[in-house]
Scaffold this motif. Structure first.
Motif, PDB file in Angstrom:
ATOM      1  N   ASP A  18      73.128  41.440  96.511  1.00 49.95           N
ATOM      2  CA  ASP A  18      73.500  40.277  97.317  1.00 49.95           C
ATOM      3  C   ASP A  18      74.710  40.562  98.204  1.00 49.95           C
ATOM      4  O   ASP A  18      75.132  39.707  98.981  1.00 49.95           O
ATOM      5  N   GLY A  60      86.796  35.536 102.805  1.00 50.82           N
ATOM      6  CA  GLY A  60      85.365  35.524 103.108  1.00 50.82           C
ATOM      7  C   GLY A  60      84.698  36.877 103.210  1.00 50.82           C
ATOM      8  O   GLY A  60      83.625  37.013 103.770  1.00 50.82           O
ATOM      9  N   GLY A  62      83.878  38.832 100.564  1.00 55.85           N
ATOM     10  CA  GLY A  62      83.021  39.152  99.417  1.00 55.85           C
ATOM     11  C   GLY A  62      83.772  39.512  98.148  1.00 55.85           C
ATOM     12  O   GLY A  62      83.189  40.047  97.207  1.00 55.85           O
TER      13      GLY A  62
HETATM   14  P1  ATP Z   1      88.266  34.162  99.748  1.00 51.40           P
HETATM   15  O1  ATP Z   1      89.366  35.146  99.926  1.00 51.40           O
HETATM   16  O2  ATP Z   1      88.206  33.110 100.822  1.00 51.40           O
HETATM   17  O3  ATP Z   1      88.116  33.633  98.355  1.00 51.40           O
HETATM   18  P2  ATP Z   1      86.132  36.049  99.253  1.00 51.40           P
HETATM   19  O4  ATP Z   1      86.457  37.385  99.836  1.00 51.40           O
HETATM   20  O5  ATP Z   1      86.282  35.863  97.803  1.00 51.40           O
HETATM   21  O6  ATP Z   1      86.916  34.962 100.084  1.00 51.40           O
HETATM   22  P3  ATP Z   1      83.451  35.260  98.850  1.00 51.40           P
HETATM   23  O7  ATP Z   1      83.745  33.979  98.173  1.00 51.40           O
HETATM   24  O8  ATP Z   1      83.020  36.391  98.014  1.00 51.40           O
HETATM   25  O9  ATP Z   1      84.670  35.693  99.732  1.00 51.40           O
HETATM   26  O10 ATP Z   1      82.363  35.023  99.995  1.00 51.40           O
HETATM   27  C1  ATP Z   1      82.001  33.739 100.417  1.00 51.40           C
HETATM   28  C2  ATP Z   1      80.528  33.723 100.797  1.00 51.40           C
HETATM   29  O11 ATP Z   1      80.339  34.516 101.973  1.00 51.40           O
HETATM   30  C3  ATP Z   1      79.630  34.363  99.766  1.00 51.40           C
HETATM   31  O12 ATP Z   1      79.163  33.416  98.833  1.00 51.40           O
HETATM   32  C4  ATP Z   1      78.516  34.949 100.599  1.00 51.40           C
HETATM   33  O13 ATP Z   1      77.542  33.968 100.900  1.00 51.40           O
HETATM   34  C5  ATP Z   1      79.180  35.336 101.881  1.00 51.40           C
HETATM   35  N1  ATP Z   1      79.640  36.743 101.909  1.00 51.40           N
HETATM   36  C6  ATP Z   1      80.925  37.159 102.010  1.00 51.40           C
HETATM   37  N2  ATP Z   1      80.992  38.495 102.020  1.00 51.40           N
HETATM   38  C7  ATP Z   1      79.726  38.953 101.911  1.00 51.40           C
HETATM   39  C8  ATP Z   1      79.145  40.253 101.854  1.00 51.40           C
HETATM   40  N3  ATP Z   1      79.910  41.362 101.922  1.00 51.40           N
HETATM   41  N4  ATP Z   1      77.814  40.355 101.733  1.00 51.40           N
HETATM   42  C9  ATP Z   1      77.047  39.258 101.668  1.00 51.40           C
HETATM   43  N5  ATP Z   1      77.529  37.999 101.713  1.00 51.40           N
HETATM   44  C10 ATP Z   1      78.852  37.835 101.842  1.00 51.40           C
END
Ligand code: ATP
Length: 269
Positions: A18, A60, A62
């Motif tokens: 994913d 955002g 991942g």
């Molecule tokens: P934050 O710092 O805002 O918490 P994060 O880096 O933890 O952000 P995620 O919560 O993992 O980001 O990502 C948010 C959503 O964006 C995921 O649920 C997914 O749908 C999409 N997404 C983000 N990065 C990816 C990726 N590398 N591949 C696929 N989908 C992604």
């Protein structure tokens, strides 16, 4: 009340498939899964399994997905908490929550503990406005104590996430604590193509939509922005009573997402 609102999820439902466009981070994390599944393979050659891994990168990209994927792929429980949950007005509450979390983790090892926005609790001590903040410092000290207190190879792996590694207290990054850093950057063009592919999987795209072109037009977009973009396009298609998503909806969605990124409120229709 001192119980933190941390979540325990037996199954996060997220797999490495994913997550796209962050191949290096994925490779590191696949190794962590292997630590959790077959610790003997490492201990037999005297390797210490890392206790803490810090995921560093913009919002955002991942980070949360990666932490969820290790738990799911290794088939271990996932405890998740936001750093801000530890930041309390009253002295001692934050520290009690940290103790609580680590106790639960120890009882459920092997497991993953995910601390999102770890900078909320892990900011450099004495750096607040008007000097120190006793409550936050106590909480951070407790976190350091807990990280020191559990032994390597016990199967508790703490994953912290931040986009502000520069403000973290250096003590957090010392050996035996968060001594591994994994950087997750905004995806490049190829990364964007593969992320778009992941999120287009369950969406019927019209023949006039090219993911390659879409990737070319979206420099600076995070994975979350790209997911959001395709979702907006799907919602627009539904609004226009279409059964496939065409270029028209995609273009409109790009404008909306860019509006969102720029911080302007999105208009309704
Ligand atoms: P934050 O710092 O805002 O918490 P994060 O880096 O933890 O952000 P995620 O919560 O993992 O980001 O990502 C948010 C959503 O964006 C995921 O649920 C997914 O749908 C999409 N997404 C983000 N990065 C990816 C990726 N590398 N591949 C696929 N989908 C992604």
């Amino acid at each position: 009340k001192s119980t933190a609102r941390f979540e325990r999820r037996p199954d996060t439902g997220i797999n490495f498939s994913d997550i796209a466009g962050v191949d290096e981070a994925k490779a590191e994390f696949e190794e962590i899964v292997s630590f959790l599944k077959e610790p003997e393979k490492y201990t037999v050659v005297g390797a210490k399994i890392p206790k803490g891994i810090l995921l560093v990168g913009p919002p955002g990209t991942g980070k949360t997905l990666l932490a969820k994927a290790i738990a799911n792929e290794a088939d271990v429980p996932f405890f998740s908490v936001a750093g801000s949950e530890f930041v309390e007005m009253f002295i001692g509450i934050g520290a009690a929550r940290v103790r609580d979390l680590f106790q639960k983790a120890a009882e459920n090892a092997p497991c993953i503990v995910f601390i999102d926005e770890i900078d909320a609790v892990g900011r450099e001590r004495g750096a607040g406005v008007g000097g120190g903040n006793d409550e936050r410092e106590q909480t951070l000290n407790q976190l350091l104590t807990e990280m020191d207190g559990f032994k390597e190879n016990k199967g508790v792996i703490v994953v912290g996430a931040t986009n502000r590694v520069d403000i973290l207290d250096a003590a957090l990054l010392r050996p035996g604590r968060f001594d591994r850093q994994v950087t997750v950057n905004l995806p490049d063009r190829l990364g964007r193509i593969s992320i778009l592919k992941v999120h287009a999987k369950n969406k019927p795209l019209g023949e006039d939509v090219s993911l390659v072109q879409l990737a070319n037009r979206t420099p600076g977009f995070s994975g979350a922005d790209l997911a959001n973009l395709l979702n907006e396009a799907a919602i627009l298609a539904t609004r226009y009573k279409k059964t496939t998503i065409s270029k028209n909806e995609v273009n409109e969605a790009i404008d909306r997402v860019i509006g969102g990124i720029a911080g302007t409120p999105m208009e309704d229709s």
